[in-house]
Design a protein around this motif. Structure first.
Motif, PDB file in Angstrom:
ATOM      1  N   LEU A 169       0.803  -1.215   0.000  1.00 14.47           N
ATOM      2  CA  LEU A 169       0.000   0.000   0.000  1.00 14.47           C
ATOM      3  C   LEU A 169       0.836   1.266   0.000  1.00 14.47           C
ATOM      4  O   LEU A 169       0.304   2.355  -0.249  1.00 14.47           O
ATOM      5  CB  LEU A 169      -0.956  -0.002   1.205  1.00 14.47           C
ATOM      6  N   ASP A 170       2.133   1.163   0.260  1.00 10.65           N
ATOM      7  CA  ASP A 170       2.992   2.345   0.200  1.00 10.65           C
ATOM      8  C   ASP A 170       3.537   2.587  -1.200  1.00 10.65           C
ATOM      9  O   ASP A 170       4.309   3.525  -1.417  1.00 10.65           O
ATOM     10  CB  ASP A 170       4.151   2.222   1.193  1.00 10.65           C
TER      11      ASP A 170
ATOM     12  N   ARG B 218      -5.777  -4.165   2.413  1.00  4.52           N
ATOM     13  CA  ARG B 218      -4.856  -5.265   2.136  1.00  4.52           C
ATOM     14  C   ARG B 218      -5.252  -6.439   3.027  1.00  4.52           C
ATOM     15  O   ARG B 218      -5.394  -6.285   4.243  1.00  4.52           O
ATOM     16  CB  ARG B 218      -3.426  -4.817   2.403  1.00  4.52           C
ATOM     17  N   LEU B 219      -5.418  -7.610   2.395  1.00  6.19           N
ATOM     18  CA  LEU B 219      -5.975  -8.761   3.084  1.00  6.19           C
ATOM     19  C   LEU B 219      -5.036  -9.956   3.030  1.00  6.19           C
ATOM     20  O   LEU B 219      -4.410 -10.206   1.999  1.00  6.19           O
ATOM     21  CB  LEU B 219      -7.301  -9.170   2.429  1.00  6.19           C
ATOM     22  N   ALA B 220      -4.995 -10.707   4.111  1.00 11.75           N
ATOM     23  CA  ALA B 220      -4.320 -12.010   4.118  1.00 11.75           C
ATOM     24  C   ALA B 220      -5.378 -13.077   3.910  1.00 11.75           C
ATOM     25  O   ALA B 220      -6.347 -13.163   4.678  1.00 11.75           O
ATOM     26  CB  ALA B 220      -3.588 -12.222   5.433  1.00 11.75           C
ATOM     27  N   VAL B 221      -5.202 -13.886   2.877  1.00 12.20           N
ATOM     28  CA  VAL B 221      -6.076 -15.025   2.608  1.00 12.20           C
ATOM     29  C   VAL B 221      -5.176 -16.250   2.642  1.00 12.20           C
ATOM     30  O   VAL B 221      -4.524 -16.588   1.657  1.00 12.20           O
ATOM     31  CB  VAL B 221      -6.785 -14.881   1.252  1.00 12.20           C
ATOM     32  N   GLY B 222      -5.098 -16.903   3.775  1.00 13.07           N
ATOM     33  CA  GLY B 222      -4.085 -17.930   3.957  1.00 13.07           C
ATOM     34  C   GLY B 222      -2.713 -17.268   3.873  1.00 13.07           C
ATOM     35  O   GLY B 222      -2.455 -16.262   4.532  1.00 13.07           O
ATOM     36  N   ASP B 223      -1.847 -17.819   3.030  1.00 12.12           N
ATOM     37  CA  ASP B 223      -0.528 -17.221   2.824  1.00 12.12           C
ATOM     38  C   ASP B 223      -0.521 -16.218   1.682  1.00 12.12           C
ATOM     39  O   ASP B 223       0.510 -15.594   1.406  1.00 12.12           O
ATOM     40  CB  ASP B 223       0.497 -18.324   2.525  1.00 12.12           C
TER      41      ASP B 223
ATOM     42  N   ARG C 211      -8.195 -11.864   6.578  1.00 14.36           N
ATOM     43  CA  ARG C 211      -7.860 -11.018   7.727  1.00 14.36           C
ATOM     44  C   ARG C 211      -7.270  -9.707   7.215  1.00 14.36           C
ATOM     45  O   ARG C 211      -6.417  -9.709   6.322  1.00 14.36           O
ATOM     46  CB  ARG C 211      -6.859 -11.745   8.635  1.00 14.36           C
ATOM     47  N   VAL C 212      -7.747  -8.603   7.755  1.00 16.30           N
ATOM     48  CA  VAL C 212      -7.247  -7.294   7.337  1.00 16.30           C
ATOM     49  C   VAL C 212      -5.813  -7.114   7.825  1.00 16.30           C
ATOM     50  O   VAL C 212      -5.530  -7.277   9.024  1.00 16.30           O
ATOM     51  CB  VAL C 212      -8.141  -6.159   7.885  1.00 16.30           C
ATOM     52  N   LEU C 213      -4.923  -6.781   6.896  1.00 19.06           N
ATOM     53  CA  LEU C 213      -3.530  -6.487   7.248  1.00 19.06           C
ATOM     54  C   LEU C 213      -3.332  -5.003   7.494  1.00 19.06           C
ATOM     55  O   LEU C 213      -2.736  -4.601   8.481  1.00 19.06           O
ATOM     56  CB  LEU C 213      -2.602  -6.973   6.134  1.00 19.06           C
ATOM     57  N   ASP C 214      -3.804  -4.165   6.573  1.00 22.35           N
ATOM     58  CA  ASP C 214      -3.739  -2.723   6.756  1.00 22.35           C
ATOM     59  C   ASP C 214      -4.674  -2.047   5.760  1.00 22.35           C
ATOM     60  O   ASP C 214      -5.194  -2.673   4.832  1.00 22.35           O
ATOM     61  CB  ASP C 214      -2.308  -2.179   6.645  1.00 22.35           C
ATOM     62  N   ILE C 215      -4.895  -0.752   5.972  1.00 20.26           N
ATOM     63  CA  ILE C 215      -5.813   0.034   5.160  1.00 20.26           C
ATOM     64  C   ILE C 215      -5.136   1.359   4.821  1.00 20.26           C
ATOM     65  O   ILE C 215      -4.412   1.926   5.642  1.00 20.26           O
ATOM     66  CB  ILE C 215      -7.126   0.314   5.902  1.00 20.26           C
ATOM     67  N   ALA C 216      -5.377   1.844   3.606  1.00 21.22           N
ATOM     68  CA  ALA C 216      -4.842   3.143   3.198  1.00 21.22           C
ATOM     69  C   ALA C 216      -5.886   3.860   2.351  1.00 21.22           C
ATOM     70  O   ALA C 216      -6.722   3.217   1.701  1.00 21.22           O
ATOM     71  CB  ALA C 216      -3.542   2.974   2.401  1.00 21.22           C
TER      72      ALA C 216
END
Length: 356
Positions: free
Chosen positions: A224-225, A317-322, A302-307
Motif C-alpha cells: 500500500l505504500d 490489504r488482506l491475508a487469505v491464507g498465505d 484477515r485485514v492487514l492494513d488500510i490506506a
C-alpha cells in the motif's frame, strides 16, 4: 553469485539516472514505471550502448563494467540478446535467414535452431520474408533471433508497445512459454501492469531515474505504500494449480495457498500451473459469510492494513491464507464495518482473470 547486480549513475542531457538493483538469475524481471522513468536507459547501459559516468554491472558473477576500476566490456563482447520495440529484421532475408544470422553471433551454442523455432511457433514461417509477416510474427522472429545468439541475458524493450491488441494476443502466449522454459534471465521493460502480471515474477519499480523498490512481483503489487496498489487497475496476482474441471458449467477449480477459486472458462488441464489476477475493484468485504449469493468465490480473510485510495475510497490489504489480496471499497464502508488491522472478514471475489 548468481544474480543480476546493477549500479548506475549518469547524466544524459537534463535527465539524471541513479539506479541500483539486484534481480534473480532466472526468469523474467520487469523494469516497470511510467514513460521517462529511465527504463530503456538502464537497458542500454546494461547492453554497453550507453556508458554511465559511474557504476557497476555484474551478470551471474561476470563483471561487464566497473567504472571505479576502469573496466568496461564493449557491447559486442557482452553476451546479450536485445529485442527492441520495432523488430528490425533484415528485409532481404527470409525468416530462416534472419534466424541464421542470430546463430552466427553465438559464441557458444546454448539454444538450438529447432528449439527456438518451436518455442516461438515459427515452423510455418521460415521461408517467408519480413514483409509478409504480421507485427506479432515479426516480433516473434526478433525474439527467436536474439535467443539464437545464445545470450547470457535477454533484454526486451517494450516488445508489445508497437502492437495492436490482436497482435499482442498473438505474441503473449509465446512470451509466457519463454517465462516457463527459459533458463537464462530476462529484463522486460514495460509500463503495462497487465503485461507484467502475465509474464514476470520479479519487478524493478522505477520513478524519475531512480529505483523506488525491487522485489517479488506479487509483493510489490500489493504494497500500500507503492503506487501499484492504488487506483482502478490495482490488484493481486495468484499462482495456482488446476484442481478439477466442471465441464457442465465450464468452470475450473483452482487451488492456491489461500484456498480455492472457481474460474469460468479456460482450457488448462487438471494439474496445470496457472496464474490469475484479482482486481481490487472486484473484491467486496463482509463481516459474516453471505448466504445464497451469486458470487462463487467467498474466502475468509484477515485485514492487514488500510490506506486511503482515490477520493472517497479506501484500499484494504488482506491475508487469505498465505496469499495477499486487495479490496477497493468506499471509505464509508470501511468505517461502517469498523475495519482495522487484525479484523476477520469474508472477501467476496466477483471476478477472477485467468492470465495463463
Amino acid at each position: 553469485m548468481s544474480e543480476i547486480d546493477v549500479r548506475l549513475r549518469t547524466a544524459l542531457g537534463g535527465f539524471t539516472l541513479d539506479a541500483a538493483f539486484t534481480a534473480p538469475a532466472r526468469g523474467m524481471t520487469a523494469l516497470f514505471g511510467p514513460s521517462g522513468s529511465g527504463k530503456t536507459t538502464v537497458l542500454r547501459c546494461i547492453a554497453g550502448l550507453v556508458r554511465p559516468a559511474a557504476g557497476r554491472i555484474q551478470i551471474n558473477g561476470e563483471c561487464w563494467q566497473d567504472e571505479e576500476r576502469g573496466h568496461f566490456v564493449p557491447p559486442h563482447r557482452r553476451a546479450i540478446g536485445y529485442v527492441f520495440q520495432e523488430p528490425s529484421l533484415f528485409p532481404h532475408l527470409s525468416v530462416r535467414g534472419n534466424l541464421q544470422y542470430g546463430l552466427k553471433r553465438a559464441v557458444e551454442r546454448r539454444i538450438a535452431f529447432a528449439q527456438a523455432v518451436e518455442w516461438l511457433g515459427l515452423g510455418a514461417l521460415l521461408e517467408r520474408g519480413p514483409r509478409h509477416l504480421s507485427g506479432g510474427e515479426r516480433q516473434r522472429v526478433a525474439i527467436a533471433r536474439a535467443l539464437l545468439a545464445s545470450p547470457r541475458l535477454l533484454l526486451l524493450d517494450e516488445p508489445l508497445a508497437a502492437l495492436d491488441d490482436a497482435a499482442k494476443g498473438d505474441i503473449v502466449p509465446y512470451l509466457e512459454r519463454l517465462h516457463r522454459e527459459l533458463s537464462i534471465p530476462a529484463l522486460y521493460v514495460s509500463h503495462s501492469a497487465d503485461d507484467v502480471a502475465r509474464i514476470c515474477d520479479y519487478m524493478v519499480l522505477m520513478e524519475n531515474g531512480t529505483v523506488r523498490e525491487h522485489g517479488a512481483l506479487g509483493a510489490l503489487l500489493t504494497r500500500l505504500d507503492l503506487p501499484l496498489a492504488h487506483g482502478d487497475s490495482a490488484g493481486a496476482v495468484i499462482d495456482a494449480t488446476v484442481l478439477e474441471r466442471d465441464e457442465t458449467f465450464q468452470l475450473m477449480t483452482l487451488a492456491f495457498n489461500g484456498g480455492r477459486l472457481a474460474v469460468a472458462g479456460g482450457n488448462a488441464p487438471t494439474g496445470a500451473h496457472v496464474r490469475v489476477r484479482v482486481h481490487a475493484r472486484d473484491v467486496s468485504l463482509a463481516l459474516t459469510p453471505p448466504e445464497r449469493s451469486s458470487v462463487l468465490n467467498i474466502l475468509p480473510a484477515r485485514v492487514l492494513d488500510i490506506a486511503d485510495d482515490t477520493p472517497g475510497r479506501a484500499m484494504v490489504r488482506l491475508a487469505v491464507g498465505d496469499a495477499v489480496l486487495l479490496a477497493r471499497i468506499t471509505r464509508k464502508s470501511a468505517a461502517v464495518l469498523e475495519l482495522r488491522a487484525g479484523v476477520s472478514v469474508y472477501a467476496q471475489i466477483k471476478g477472477v482473470a485467468l492470465l495463463k
